[in-house]
Design an enzyme around this catalytic site. Structure first.
Site, PDB file in Angstrom:
ATOM      1  N   ARG A 200       9.850  -3.156  -1.818  1.00 45.64           N
ATOM      2  CA  ARG A 200       8.974  -1.980  -1.947  1.00 45.64           C
ATOM      3  C   ARG A 200       8.494  -1.509  -0.582  1.00 45.64           C
ATOM      4  O   ARG A 200       8.130  -0.355  -0.409  1.00 45.64           O
ATOM      5  CB  ARG A 200       7.734  -2.327  -2.788  1.00 45.64           C
ATOM      6  CG  ARG A 200       7.999  -2.562  -4.250  1.00 45.64           C
ATOM      7  CD  ARG A 200       6.769  -3.175  -4.938  1.00 45.64           C
ATOM      8  NE  ARG A 200       5.565  -2.372  -4.848  1.00 45.64           N
ATOM      9  CZ  ARG A 200       5.272  -1.357  -5.657  1.00 45.64           C
ATOM     10  NH1 ARG A 200       6.095  -1.027  -6.614  1.00 45.64           N
ATOM     11  NH2 ARG A 200       4.149  -0.686  -5.518  1.00 45.64           N
TER      12      ARG A 200
ATOM     13  N   ARG B 144      10.740  -0.410   9.528  1.00 55.59           N
ATOM     14  CA  ARG B 144      11.176   0.722  10.332  1.00 55.59           C
ATOM     15  C   ARG B 144      11.242   0.374  11.800  1.00 55.59           C
ATOM     16  O   ARG B 144      10.317  -0.240  12.325  1.00 55.59           O
ATOM     17  CB  ARG B 144      10.177   1.878  10.203  1.00 55.59           C
ATOM     18  CG  ARG B 144      10.111   2.479   8.855  1.00 55.59           C
ATOM     19  CD  ARG B 144       9.533   3.890   8.968  1.00 55.59           C
ATOM     20  NE  ARG B 144       9.246   4.355   7.620  1.00 55.59           N
ATOM     21  CZ  ARG B 144       8.027   4.369   7.090  1.00 55.59           C
ATOM     22  NH1 ARG B 144       6.994   3.990   7.813  1.00 55.59           N
ATOM     23  NH2 ARG B 144       7.858   4.790   5.865  1.00 55.59           N
TER      24      ARG B 144
ATOM     25  N   ARG C 183      -0.453 -10.474 -13.841  1.00 53.76           N
ATOM     26  CA  ARG C 183      -1.490 -10.803 -12.873  1.00 53.76           C
ATOM     27  C   ARG C 183      -2.672  -9.890 -13.176  1.00 53.76           C
ATOM     28  O   ARG C 183      -2.506  -8.701 -13.504  1.00 53.76           O
ATOM     29  CB  ARG C 183      -1.020 -10.560 -11.437  1.00 53.76           C
ATOM     30  CG  ARG C 183       0.054 -11.510 -11.005  1.00 53.76           C
ATOM     31  CD  ARG C 183      -0.409 -12.949 -10.979  1.00 53.76           C
ATOM     32  NE  ARG C 183      -1.300 -13.244  -9.859  1.00 53.76           N
ATOM     33  CZ  ARG C 183      -1.949 -14.380  -9.704  1.00 53.76           C
ATOM     34  NH1 ARG C 183      -1.850 -15.330 -10.625  1.00 53.76           N
ATOM     35  NH2 ARG C 183      -2.714 -14.588  -8.647  1.00 53.76           N
TER      36      ARG C 183
ATOM     37  N   ARG D 244      -7.330  -7.914  -0.280  1.00 55.85           N
ATOM     38  CA  ARG D 244      -7.594  -6.748   0.572  1.00 55.85           C
ATOM     39  C   ARG D 244      -8.989  -6.210   0.327  1.00 55.85           C
ATOM     40  O   ARG D 244      -9.623  -6.530  -0.683  1.00 55.85           O
ATOM     41  CB  ARG D 244      -6.541  -5.656   0.357  1.00 55.85           C
ATOM     42  CG  ARG D 244      -6.320  -5.250  -1.073  1.00 55.85           C
ATOM     43  CD  ARG D 244      -5.096  -4.328  -1.210  1.00 55.85           C
ATOM     44  NE  ARG D 244      -4.675  -4.220  -2.598  1.00 55.85           N
ATOM     45  CZ  ARG D 244      -3.515  -3.716  -3.013  1.00 55.85           C
ATOM     46  NH1 ARG D 244      -2.650  -3.229  -2.164  1.00 55.85           N
ATOM     47  NH2 ARG D 244      -3.228  -3.679  -4.296  1.00 55.85           N
TER      48      ARG D 244
ATOM     49  N   GLU E  51     -10.716  -7.323  -3.304  1.00 53.67           N
ATOM     50  CA  GLU E  51      -9.797  -7.489  -4.423  1.00 53.67           C
ATOM     51  C   GLU E  51      -9.333  -8.937  -4.527  1.00 53.67           C
ATOM     52  O   GLU E  51      -8.776  -9.477  -3.577  1.00 53.67           O
ATOM     53  CB  GLU E  51      -8.615  -6.541  -4.191  1.00 53.67           C
ATOM     54  CG  GLU E  51      -7.616  -6.511  -5.307  1.00 53.67           C
ATOM     55  CD  GLU E  51      -6.580  -5.394  -5.127  1.00 53.67           C
ATOM     56  OE1 GLU E  51      -6.907  -4.337  -4.540  1.00 53.67           O
ATOM     57  OE2 GLU E  51      -5.442  -5.600  -5.561  1.00 53.67           O
TER      58      GLU E  51
ATOM     59  N   TYR F 122       6.678  -2.916 -13.436  1.00 58.82           N
ATOM     60  CA  TYR F 122       5.850  -2.691 -12.240  1.00 58.82           C
ATOM     61  C   TYR F 122       6.085  -1.247 -11.771  1.00 58.82           C
ATOM     62  O   TYR F 122       6.814  -0.999 -10.836  1.00 58.82           O
ATOM     63  CB  TYR F 122       6.278  -3.701 -11.172  1.00 58.82           C
ATOM     64  CG  TYR F 122       5.457  -3.788  -9.893  1.00 58.82           C
ATOM     65  CD1 TYR F 122       4.322  -3.023  -9.687  1.00 58.82           C
ATOM     66  CD2 TYR F 122       5.837  -4.676  -8.889  1.00 58.82           C
ATOM     67  CE1 TYR F 122       3.595  -3.137  -8.516  1.00 58.82           C
ATOM     68  CE2 TYR F 122       5.114  -4.790  -7.714  1.00 58.82           C
ATOM     69  CZ  TYR F 122       3.996  -4.018  -7.525  1.00 58.82           C
ATOM     70  OH  TYR F 122       3.289  -4.118  -6.355  1.00 58.82           O
TER      71      TYR F 122
ATOM     72  N   ASP G  56       5.178   2.519 -10.351  1.00 58.58           N
ATOM     73  CA  ASP G  56       4.278   3.361  -9.567  1.00 58.58           C
ATOM     74  C   ASP G  56       3.919   4.574 -10.423  1.00 58.58           C
ATOM     75  O   ASP G  56       4.605   4.879 -11.404  1.00 58.58           O
ATOM     76  CB  ASP G  56       4.970   3.820  -8.279  1.00 58.58           C
ATOM     77  CG  ASP G  56       5.054   2.694  -7.245  1.00 58.58           C
ATOM     78  OD1 ASP G  56       4.183   1.817  -7.263  1.00 58.58           O
ATOM     79  OD2 ASP G  56       5.988   2.709  -6.433  1.00 58.58           O
TER      80      ASP G  56
HETATM   81  N1  UDP Z   1       3.036  -7.484   0.952  1.00 59.66           N
HETATM   82  C1  UDP Z   1       2.825  -8.424   1.929  1.00 59.66           C
HETATM   83  N2  UDP Z   1       1.865  -8.215   2.876  1.00 59.66           N
HETATM   84  C2  UDP Z   1       1.098  -7.099   2.886  1.00 59.66           C
HETATM   85  C3  UDP Z   1       1.325  -6.118   1.897  1.00 59.66           C
HETATM   86  C4  UDP Z   1       2.294  -6.343   0.924  1.00 59.66           C
HETATM   87  O1  UDP Z   1       3.484  -9.453   1.942  1.00 59.66           O
HETATM   88  O2  UDP Z   1       0.252  -6.973   3.773  1.00 59.66           O
HETATM   89  C5  UDP Z   1       4.071  -7.753  -0.072  1.00 59.66           C
HETATM   90  C6  UDP Z   1       3.520  -8.563  -1.231  1.00 59.66           C
HETATM   91  O3  UDP Z   1       4.565  -9.418  -1.667  1.00 59.66           O
HETATM   92  C7  UDP Z   1       3.274  -7.520  -2.286  1.00 59.66           C
HETATM   93  C8  UDP Z   1       4.428  -6.564  -2.037  1.00 59.66           C
HETATM   94  O4  UDP Z   1       4.579  -6.568  -0.619  1.00 59.66           O
HETATM   95  O5  UDP Z   1       3.308  -8.059  -3.566  1.00 59.66           O
HETATM   96  C9  UDP Z   1       4.220  -5.171  -2.545  1.00 59.66           C
HETATM   97  O6  UDP Z   1       3.058  -4.627  -1.974  1.00 59.66           O
HETATM   98  P1  UDP Z   1       2.454  -3.246  -2.445  1.00 59.66           P
HETATM   99  O7  UDP Z   1       1.508  -2.834  -1.410  1.00 59.66           O
HETATM  100  O8  UDP Z   1       3.569  -2.344  -2.805  1.00 59.66           O
HETATM  101  O9  UDP Z   1       1.683  -3.701  -3.755  1.00 59.66           O
HETATM  102  P2  UDP Z   1       0.651  -2.856  -4.653  1.00 59.66           P
HETATM  103  O10 UDP Z   1       0.052  -1.826  -3.783  1.00 59.66           O
HETATM  104  O11 UDP Z   1       1.455  -2.334  -5.795  1.00 59.66           O
HETATM  105  O12 UDP Z   1      -0.334  -3.870  -5.073  1.00 59.66           O
END
Ligand code: UDP
Length: 364
Positions: free
Chosen positions: A170, A174, A247, A278, A298, A346, A348
């Site tokens: 996801r 870059r 989850r 976060r 969170e 999952y 978006d």
């Molecule tokens: N992820 C990570 N570190 C970060 C942010 C995301 O390892 O700082 C990984 C983690 O495995 C997470 C996945 O990327 O489950 C997808 O993150 P995303 O931000 O897409 O999750 P959402 O916003 O849907 O909770």
């Protein structure tokens, strides 16, 4: 008698309800919560739209979905660029030249590639079979250890070696100086909050909140020709094949007497020790200038009955169980299952809208 009973006033339900109503159908929307908008619900606190069920940043590559959603809200120019905090070291996300420079001191894309290739080779990974191997092969061991492992294991409560690789895909990687978290043509936050946007979708449509469908299924079913069910598919069938795993997330929200707590909408705490994943500072989604601020820490946990289900755990075991529920769902001739919980996916937000529009095409 209604043509459609729509169970759930979240995005899937609201999009379907609008489409059906615009095509002359008579619909009733119910939701067990005391408000509309599902998990995109926002509530105003100190003049700030608080994302009560977690941060939602709208992004899509689908012009049809973007045009559709813009009928109900005006979107601002918010671009998601979370910051990762690893024990006080701050890194840019998604992984890009700023991240690589901070991690290794590299200056050019070639130097960054070389570093990652070196770490990938040392780890001996050719065909990544899980999230850990996928992450190391994409960004190397240092970034995996500092920015991925702790965060992912907190969010999912499982070792990275037991999680599917697609979750990490996801995130863009870059070799440019671009901190935009999404590879999307269109992105933004609905000005005035998501609740207002969903209320606009449901304009003129009968909505009853605080009504639990599964508590009163037979009576409610009798009200309509067909049912659109957006709740958990396993709950619909009384968990008769066993419970799917989800989850859940818990938020500790605080109002602080300062205009700027962390300088960004999202800061990820990527070490294993910090108990939360976060902190969201809600005002920054709408460039708020309020004198106070609202933050949410969170915390991620394994879902148990009675909790709110958030993320489906799309690993092998749960995917196999869902396949069985899906067969049962397809055999229900009056009911259509949709959305993140109805399809155990999952999703978006844009994908939910896409799927609700497709469902409306098929149904109507
Ligand atoms: N992820 C990570 N570190 C970060 C942010 C995301 O390892 O700082 C990984 C983690 O495995 C997470 C996945 O990327 O489950 C997808 O993150 P995303 O931000 O897409 O999750 P959402 O916003 O849907 O909770």
């Amino acid at each position: 008698m209604y043509d459609y009973l729509i169970v759930g006033a979240g995005l899937f339900g609201a999009v379907f309800a609008r489409e059906a109503t615009d095509r002359g159908k008579n619909v009733l929307v119910i939701d067990k919560r005391d408000h509309i908008a599902g998990n995109v619900y926002t509530r105003e606190v100190e003049g700030i739209n608080v994302h009560e069920y977690g941060a939602h940043i709208f992004h899509t590559n689908n012009k049809k979905v973007w045009d559709h959603i813009n009928r109900f809200a005006e979107f601002n120019r918010f671009t998601n660029s979370p910051v990762a905090n690893y024990k006080g070291e701050l890194y840019s996300l998604p992984f890009n030249m700023y991240t690589f420079n901070r991690m290794w001191g590299v200056i050019t894309p070639d130097e960054a590639r070389e570093k990652i290739e070196e770490q990938r080779k040392a780890a001996g990974i050719t065909e990544p079979r899980n999230l850990e191997e996928q992450a190391i092969s994409l960004v190397g061991t240092d970034i995996y250890e500092k920015l991925i492992r702790g965060y992912t294991e907190k969010q999912w409560g499982r070792p990275c070696s037991e999680l599917p690789a697609f979750i990490i895909k996801r995130l863009p990687v870059r070799y440019t100086f671009d901190n935009n978290y999404f590879n999307a043509l269109y992105q933004g936050i609905p000005m005035g909050g998501y609740t207002k946007m969903v209320a606009n979708m449901l304009d003129g449509i009968e909505v009853r909140t605080g009504v639990d469908y599964l508590d009163d299924k037979d009576k409610l079913d009798a009200l309509a020709e067909r049912v659109i069910f957006t709740g958990p598919v396993d709950a619909y069938f009384g968990y008769e094949l066993g419970a799917l795993q989800y989850r859940s997330v818990r938020f500790e929200t605080e109002v602080l007497d300062t205009p700027n707590y962390q300088g960004n909408a999202a800061v990820n705490f990527t070490d294993s020790e910090t108990p939360y994943t976060r902190i969201i500072e809600h005002k920054f989604f709408e460039f708020g200038q309020q004198p106070k601020t609202v933050i949410s820490r969170e915390y991620s946990s394994e879902w148990k009955q009675g909790d709110e289900p958030y993320y489906p755990v799309n690993d092998e075991k749960n995917s196999a169980l869902y396949a069985q529920y899906r067969k049962k769902a397809e055999a229900e001739n009056k009911v259509v299952f949709g959305g993140r919980l109805g399809e155990y996916k999952y999703y978006d937000m844009d994908k939910v809208i896409e799927s609700a529009l497709a469902c409306a095409e098929r149904e109507l």
